[in-house]
Design an enzyme around this catalytic site. Structure first.
Site, PDB file in Angstrom:
ATOM      1  N   ASP A 122      -7.894  -5.653   7.636  1.00 37.73           N
ATOM      2  CA  ASP A 122      -7.154  -5.177   8.809  1.00 37.73           C
ATOM      3  C   ASP A 122      -7.541  -3.724   9.049  1.00 37.73           C
ATOM      4  OD1 ASP A 122      -5.681  -3.686   6.993  1.00 37.73           O
ATOM      5  OD2 ASP A 122      -3.762  -4.659   7.426  1.00 37.73           O
ATOM      6  N   CYS A 148      -6.222  -5.483   2.711  1.00 40.34           N
ATOM      7  CA  CYS A 148      -5.202  -4.923   3.594  1.00 40.34           C
ATOM      8  C   CYS A 148      -4.404  -3.908   2.784  1.00 40.34           C
ATOM      9  CB  CYS A 148      -4.325  -5.981   4.265  1.00 40.34           C
ATOM     10  SG  CYS A 148      -3.124  -6.803   3.213  1.00 40.34           S
ATOM     11  N   THR A 202      -1.380  -3.462   1.286  1.00 36.93           N
ATOM     12  CA  THR A 202      -0.829  -3.865  -0.015  1.00 36.93           C
ATOM     13  C   THR A 202      -1.573  -5.046  -0.614  1.00 36.93           C
ATOM     14  OG1 THR A 202       0.677  -5.492   0.934  1.00 36.93           O
ATOM     15  CG2 THR A 202       1.504  -3.221   0.743  1.00 36.93           C
ATOM     16  N   GLY A 234      -0.150  -9.258   2.488  1.00 39.75           N
ATOM     17  CA  GLY A 234      -0.232 -10.026   3.739  1.00 39.75           C
ATOM     18  C   GLY A 234      -1.415 -10.979   3.705  1.00 39.75           C
ATOM     19  N   HIS A 284      -9.469 -17.638 -15.259  1.00 39.67           N
ATOM     20  CA  HIS A 284      -8.319 -18.535 -15.411  1.00 39.67           C
ATOM     21  C   HIS A 284      -7.937 -19.259 -14.123  1.00 39.67           C
ATOM     22  CE1 HIS A 284      -6.590 -16.293 -19.192  1.00 39.67           C
ATOM     23  NE2 HIS A 284      -7.844 -16.673 -19.331  1.00 39.67           N
ATOM     24  N   HIS A 307      -7.296 -24.366 -18.059  1.00 37.59           N
ATOM     25  CA  HIS A 307      -7.139 -23.678 -16.771  1.00 37.59           C
ATOM     26  C   HIS A 307      -7.454 -24.616 -15.602  1.00 37.59           C
ATOM     27  CE1 HIS A 307      -6.498 -20.064 -19.012  1.00 37.59           C
ATOM     28  NE2 HIS A 307      -7.651 -20.198 -19.626  1.00 37.59           N
TER      29      HIS A 307
HETATM   30  C1  RB5 Z   1      -0.372  -2.755   7.808  1.00 37.91           C
HETATM   31  O1  RB5 Z   1       0.361  -1.618   8.070  1.00 37.91           O
HETATM   32  C2  RB5 Z   1       0.107  -3.432   6.567  1.00 37.91           C
HETATM   33  O2  RB5 Z   1       1.269  -4.117   6.840  1.00 37.91           O
HETATM   34  C3  RB5 Z   1      -0.960  -4.345   6.043  1.00 37.91           C
HETATM   35  O3  RB5 Z   1      -2.125  -3.624   5.801  1.00 37.91           O
HETATM   36  C4  RB5 Z   1      -0.635  -5.073   4.762  1.00 37.91           C
HETATM   37  O4  RB5 Z   1      -0.214  -4.173   3.779  1.00 37.91           O
HETATM   38  C5  RB5 Z   1       0.271  -6.193   4.874  1.00 37.91           C
HETATM   39  O5  RB5 Z   1       0.590  -6.881   3.930  1.00 37.91           O
END
Ligand code: RB5
Length: 143
Positions: free
Chosen positions: A8, A65, A67, A70, A98, A133
């Site tokens: 993203d 992305c 975190t 997503g 695994h 596994h």
């Molecule tokens: C974008 O701001 C953020 O929501 C995306 O990069 C990600 O972390 C979503 O899980």
């Protein structure tokens, strides 16, 4: 080997640098991600990557992305995808050994670019161990 990459807005520059790094190592890269700084919705790029991995258009996938969650949540809705969220080299090794993860997911906002390269190398360098596994991954699909 063909690797699909999606990202993203949090990972445009990282995606480009990672693709360049992997191309230099002989991998063929297919870009499913965003190339603009504007905010996008991660499912819009995660689903096409998942479909490409499931169909064999690419051998493996990498998703980026903020975190990583997503992308991981979306990718793992696909029955043929085992997407592993990684923030360390050891986890990168283990998701291949695994879980036979066919997509590596990394959180652009929480690890360094150097870590992204190290984790990618670790994941690509490992083999699935099979055995117990394999029994476990065969139980993942919902009936
Ligand atoms: C974008 O701001 C953020 O929501 C995306 O990069 C990600 O972390 C979503 O899980």
């Amino acid at each position: 080997m063909k690797i699909g990459i999606c990202n993203d807005h949090s990972g445009v520059e990282i995606k480009n640098k990672l693709a360049e790094y992997l191309t230099g190592k002989g991998y063929e890269i297919v870009n499913f991600g965003s190339d603009i700084p504007d905010s996008i919705d991660y499912p819009d790029v995660a689903h096409p990557l998942a479909t490409a991995v499931e169909s064999g258009e690419v051998d493996l996938g990498i998703a980026l992305c903020g975190t990583g969650n997503g992308m991981a949540i979306t990718l793992n809705k696909h029955q043929g995808i085992r997407a592993g969220l990684c923030w360390s080299v050891e986890i990168g090794e283990l998701i291949k050994q695994h879980n036979n993860a066919n997509v590596l997911v990394m959180p652009t906002r929480f690890i360094s670019f150097e870590a992204i390269l190290e984790i990618t190398d670790a994941w690509l360098g490992e083999e699935f161990q099979g055995g117990r596994h394999l029994n476990r991954i065969n139980k993942i699909a919902c009936r």
